[in-house]
Design an enzyme around this catalytic site. Sequence first.
Site, short mmCIF file in Angstrom:
data_model
loop_
_atom_site.label_atom_id
_atom_site.label_comp_id
_atom_site.label_asym_id
_atom_site.label_seq_id
_atom_site.Cartn_x
_atom_site.Cartn_y
_atom_site.Cartn_z
N THR A 53 44.75 37.01 40.65
CA THR A 53 45.90 37.66 40.01
C THR A 53 47.04 36.66 39.77
OG1 THR A 53 45.29 39.63 41.22
CG2 THR A 53 47.48 39.61 40.24
N GLY A 95 46.06 37.17 49.28
CA GLY A 95 46.33 37.30 50.71
C GLY A 95 46.01 36.02 51.46
N GLU A 102 41.94 45.24 44.09
CA GLU A 102 40.52 45.28 43.68
C GLU A 102 40.33 46.18 42.46
OE1 GLU A 102 38.72 43.19 44.51
OE2 GLU A 102 39.23 42.54 46.54
C1 LIG Z 1 38.28 44.19 50.21
C2 LIG Z 1 37.75 43.60 51.45
C3 LIG Z 1 38.59 42.52 51.97
C4 LIG Z 1 39.38 42.94 53.16
C5 LIG Z 1 40.38 41.89 53.51
C6 LIG Z 1 41.65 42.36 54.07
C7 LIG Z 1 42.56 43.00 53.13
C8 LIG Z 1 42.71 42.27 51.85
C9 LIG Z 1 43.55 42.94 50.90
C10 LIG Z 1 43.43 42.83 49.60
C11 LIG Z 1 42.42 42.02 48.89
C12 LIG Z 1 42.61 42.20 47.45
C13 LIG Z 1 42.06 41.38 46.59
C14 LIG Z 1 42.24 41.56 45.13
O1 LIG Z 1 42.88 42.45 44.67
S1 LIG Z 1 41.44 40.41 44.15
C15 LIG Z 1 41.86 40.80 42.52
C16 LIG Z 1 41.20 42.05 42.03
N1 LIG Z 1 41.43 42.22 40.64
C17 LIG Z 1 40.86 43.13 39.93
O2 LIG Z 1 40.08 43.93 40.43
C18 LIG Z 1 41.13 43.09 38.44
C19 LIG Z 1 40.70 44.33 37.74
N2 LIG Z 1 40.29 44.03 36.39
C20 LIG Z 1 38.97 43.90 36.02
O3 LIG Z 1 38.08 44.02 36.85
C21 LIG Z 1 38.68 43.61 34.60
O4 LIG Z 1 39.56 42.87 33.93
C22 LIG Z 1 38.42 44.89 33.80
C23 LIG Z 1 37.10 45.47 34.32
C24 LIG Z 1 39.51 45.92 33.96
C25 LIG Z 1 38.29 44.58 32.32
O5 LIG Z 1 37.54 43.41 32.17
P1 LIG Z 1 37.20 42.83 30.74
O6 LIG Z 1 36.55 41.52 30.89
O7 LIG Z 1 38.39 42.90 29.89
O8 LIG Z 1 36.14 43.83 30.37
P2 LIG Z 1 36.06 44.87 29.22
O9 LIG Z 1 36.89 46.04 29.54
O10 LIG Z 1 36.27 44.20 27.92
O11 LIG Z 1 34.53 45.19 29.40
C26 LIG Z 1 33.51 44.28 29.01
C27 LIG Z 1 32.21 44.72 29.64
O12 LIG Z 1 32.14 44.23 30.95
C28 LIG Z 1 31.83 45.29 31.84
N3 LIG Z 1 32.39 44.94 33.15
C29 LIG Z 1 33.66 44.82 33.51
N4 LIG Z 1 33.74 44.49 34.81
C30 LIG Z 1 32.49 44.37 35.24
C31 LIG Z 1 31.92 44.05 36.50
N5 LIG Z 1 32.68 43.79 37.59
N6 LIG Z 1 30.60 44.02 36.62
C32 LIG Z 1 29.79 44.32 35.57
N7 LIG Z 1 30.28 44.63 34.34
C33 LIG Z 1 31.60 44.67 34.19
C34 LIG Z 1 32.49 46.48 31.20
O13 LIG Z 1 32.01 47.67 31.72
C35 LIG Z 1 32.11 46.23 29.77
O14 LIG Z 1 30.77 46.57 29.59
P3 LIG Z 1 30.27 47.07 28.18
O15 LIG Z 1 30.90 48.41 28.00
O16 LIG Z 1 28.80 47.13 28.34
O17 LIG Z 1 30.75 46.11 27.15
C1 LIG Z 2 48.41 44.30 49.03
C2 LIG Z 2 47.82 43.59 47.85
C3 LIG Z 2 46.95 42.55 48.07
C4 LIG Z 2 46.40 41.85 47.00
N1 LIG Z 2 45.59 40.80 47.25
C5 LIG Z 2 45.12 40.06 46.21
C6 LIG Z 2 44.30 38.91 46.43
O1 LIG Z 2 43.97 38.59 47.56
N2 LIG Z 2 43.91 38.19 45.38
C7 LIG Z 2 44.24 38.51 44.10
O2 LIG Z 2 43.83 37.81 43.19
N3 LIG Z 2 44.99 39.60 43.85
C8 LIG Z 2 45.45 40.38 44.86
N4 LIG Z 2 46.21 41.49 44.61
C9 LIG Z 2 46.55 41.83 43.24
C10 LIG Z 2 45.84 43.08 42.74
O3 LIG Z 2 44.48 42.83 42.58
C11 LIG Z 2 46.46 43.56 41.43
O4 LIG Z 2 47.78 43.94 41.71
C12 LIG Z 2 45.67 44.71 40.87
O5 LIG Z 2 44.46 44.25 40.33
C13 LIG Z 2 46.43 45.49 39.79
O6 LIG Z 2 46.85 44.69 38.76
P1 LIG Z 2 48.36 44.66 38.25
O7 LIG Z 2 49.23 44.42 39.40
O8 LIG Z 2 48.36 43.72 37.10
O9 LIG Z 2 48.65 46.12 37.72
P2 LIG Z 2 48.95 46.50 36.22
O10 LIG Z 2 47.73 46.33 35.42
O11 LIG Z 2 50.18 45.83 35.73
O12 LIG Z 2 49.19 48.05 36.40
C14 LIG Z 2 50.43 48.71 36.13
C15 LIG Z 2 50.16 50.05 35.41
O13 LIG Z 2 49.57 49.79 34.14
C16 LIG Z 2 48.43 50.62 33.96
N5 LIG Z 2 47.43 49.91 33.13
C17 LIG Z 2 47.15 48.59 33.12
N6 LIG Z 2 46.14 48.33 32.26
C18 LIG Z 2 45.78 49.49 31.72
C19 LIG Z 2 44.79 49.88 30.77
N7 LIG Z 2 43.96 48.98 30.23
N8 LIG Z 2 44.69 51.18 30.45
C20 LIG Z 2 45.48 52.09 31.01
N9 LIG Z 2 46.45 51.79 31.91
C21 LIG Z 2 46.59 50.51 32.28
C22 LIG Z 2 47.91 50.87 35.37
O14 LIG Z 2 47.15 52.06 35.41
C23 LIG Z 2 49.20 50.96 36.17
O15 LIG Z 2 49.68 52.29 36.10
C24 LIG Z 2 46.75 42.21 45.68
C25 LIG Z 2 47.63 43.28 45.46
C26 LIG Z 2 48.16 43.97 46.53
C27 LIG Z 2 49.12 45.09 46.28
#
Ligand SMILES: CCCCCCCC/C=C\C/C=C/C(=O)SCCNC(=O)CCNC(=O)[C@H](O)C(C)(C)COP(=O)(O)OP(=O)(O)OC[C@H]1O[C@@H](n2cnc3c(N)ncnc32)[C@H](O)[C@@H]1OP(=O)(O)O
Ligand SMILES: Cc1cc2nc3c(=O)[nH]c(=O)nc-3n(C[C@H](O)[C@H](O)[C@H](O)COP(=O)(O)OP(=O)(O)OC[C@H]3O[C@@H](n4cnc5c(N)ncnc54)[C@H](O)[C@@H]3O)c2cc1C
Length: 684
Positions: free
Chosen positions: A163, A202, A445
Amino acid sequence: MIVLFNCTCAVPTTMDSFHPVPVKVNPDLQKERDAALFNPVELTYLKDGGKDKTERRRRCELLAINDPDLQHKDISFMARNERYSNAVRKAVIIARKIKEHRLTNMEEKQLYISAATQYDTYGFGLHYGMFLPALSAQCDEEQRNYWLPLAENLKILGTYAQTELGHGTFIRGLETTAIYDPKTEEFVLHTPTLSALKWWPGNMGKTATHAVVLAQLYTNGKSYGLHPFIVQLRSLENHQPLPGITLGDIGPKLGFHSFDNGFLGFDHVRIPRRNMLMKYSQVSPDGFYIKPIHAKLTYSTMVEARVTLVSDIAYSLSQAVTIAVRYSAVRRQTEQIKGVKEPQILDYRTQQLKLFPYLAAAYAFTFTSFVITGRYIEVQNEMNDGNMESLSELHALSAGLKAFTSYVGNEGIEVCRLSCGGHGYSQASGFPELYTLTAPISTFEGENTVMLLQTARYLMKCATTAKRGLELPRFVLYLSQRQKGQCPARNESDLLDHGLLSDAFEHRARRLVIEAAQKMQSNIGKGNPQHVAWNNCHMYLLKAASAHCHFYVVQTFVKYINDTEMSDAVRDILTSLCQFYALHGIWQNAGDFLQDGYMNGNQLDMVQSLVGKLLDKIRINAVALVDAFDFRDEILCSKLGKYDGNVYEAMYEWAKNSPLNKTEVHDSYNKYLRPLMQSSKAKL
Ligand SMILES: CCCCCCCC/C=C\C/C=C/C(=O)SCCNC(=O)CCNC(=O)[C@H](O)C(C)(C)COP(=O)(O)OP(=O)(O)OC[C@H]1O[C@@H](n2cnc3c(N)ncnc32)[C@H](O)[C@@H]1OP(=O)(O)O
Ligand SMILES: Cc1cc2nc3c(=O)[nH]c(=O)nc-3n(C[C@H](O)[C@H](O)[C@H](O)COP(=O)(O)OP(=O)(O)OC[C@H]3O[C@@H](n4cnc5c(N)ncnc54)[C@H](O)[C@@H]3O)c2cc1C
């Protein structure tokens, strides 16, 4: 049946329960345990996957709980700096103890860690939760052999840096670049703008030495999209950020106070070519790019994490209902008949209506987590054999269930807190930590709305496939079946039939998916481009995805009861719980079932009446149902949810430890209050 307690002295008589023998159990709680119609230990074994597993879990938990090195004052009384430091100290001890206790099995390690961290975050959470999984999934053989031993032996500490300040959801739009330089065979990592700063990862603020960084790959002047790179962030000698790297903590958050979520910037930082994780795609020394067999394999770490989060939510919700149900059994409020003891608040219908839906959901999500974890392992094995066919299915399922369960879980924890009245607001209740630990699961996630829209995207494709008469994967097979007309229930007993209830949710999901697909078609038919039609149809799409997940959970609950061996007594209570989960779901979403005439007003009246009747069946077993989750007090960390129910004594003892009580007269009296009260103006 194993007798847990004898009726008179309220002391456990066997050690099937692993709670320490309490000196005195609150009589109200004891009465509940005595009245239960099943043995909670049996359900504990079932939930854990067998007696052996329960015993193993308890052994792992006790190893952590009884360890003097892992003791400390309540984190509620610590400031952030102290909390961070304590979390790191414990993480280091935990790592050492895991070796000492020879906990080699992954499940045992996790059990131990979760007992040792109690209700705080784990200081190496990202290292184990995402860094290691990312390395395991994305490294080629040679890279695995190099990096995994370093990471597993904690010679390096990692995080997952995806992110950015300006980009979280839309990861194709991430700005961090990794440009290949064939002259030196290096990638140059760069943060071109403020919005490209990595933000949130994190353990990155102060702990990590390395990160798996997601960056846009450029080679031979062409962009190839997002790829993972392993990057050293800090010196292994003195922990200083390496040249060209800016690092820091992003500051306090709603919760996660012990966690150092961080920011990271690169100023043309060079890393060797082989620091690109090359299991699926490669860049050769001369800069030639080889693409992966599936475009979204880079996203696999997130899929794994989403699957894990379904179990995490089930666990947190189980904790919340344990606290609230036990407290509701010991809390008495509002005299009903003059001179007669106030009733237990658990006897109020409104209290039952608050708690029992989430008690049922906690079980439903626990069983769902078993199934999705199993499916994840199956697909993983297929993928290891080069078969990527089920990846889209797994993505749709895990994204949807992570969102569906965390919405309900977050809401449930808050409702449980409210159900404890004022004391629910005290940190002594455990709710503030539980809530703030669980709340961000709706965001991280993959933000929940976005995840449900991903599931909807998959369902829309399936609806088209079904229309064409082509084959669908098992979990969406129902989309190719015809609607079954009206709900056949004629009386209340019909409505208790699991098959009928599952059919009702199936009908609703199919109707809403087909309706969303039709709305999309008609929007596109009106000349709207795809993305405009998609946006116009968001409300239908979200409902369709949510209904699909709801059906999946109901179906899983039903199947679990049908397919699992258990005693009649346990089957009876799980059956009631499952009926309640489904009927309450219909009642809460009545409009969906009435809208197309699948159910009628009369049937809905019966649904509502059954919800009321089932409250009684659950009421008598409620304490036993939460006891079956088998949380030790040291893990629950709640004075309201204590196993012995001696809530008021515990709260008073806890409050005495508040730092404000260290002195009888606080410094601020001399500094501020006394001058105010003794000044001439303040005189009356
Ligand atoms: C959790 C355990 C750890 C515990 C540790 C302690 C606590 C730790 C606390 C927090 C950890 C947190 C970590 C994080 O948050 S890491 C960052 C996480 N970020 C996200 O999850 C981002 C979310 N966004 C996305 O996943 C993607 O951008 C998207 C899916 C929203 C869109 O992707 P994009 O490339 O733009 O795809 P399209 O919408 O254009 O779709 C294209 C195509 O791809 C398919 N697809 C998308 N994602 C996947 C996938 N993961 N696997 C397989 N296929 C995928 C999608 O369905 C489309 O398919 P099509 O319709 O057939 O074309
Ligand atoms: C406690 C915590 C720990 C984290 N740890 C990690 C980490 O270890 N590593 C890491 O990489 N990231 C981490 N993150 C980041 C996290 O993965 C992102 O915050 C998360 O994926 C959401 O993305 P964003 O913040 O851009 O939300 P945004 O996408 O900006 O969301 C804001 C609003 O926009 C809306 N929105 C956005 N896109 C669309 C769409 N296409 N259609 C409709 N509505 C939409 C959402 O529904 C939401 O209401 C962490 C976040 C938190 C809070």
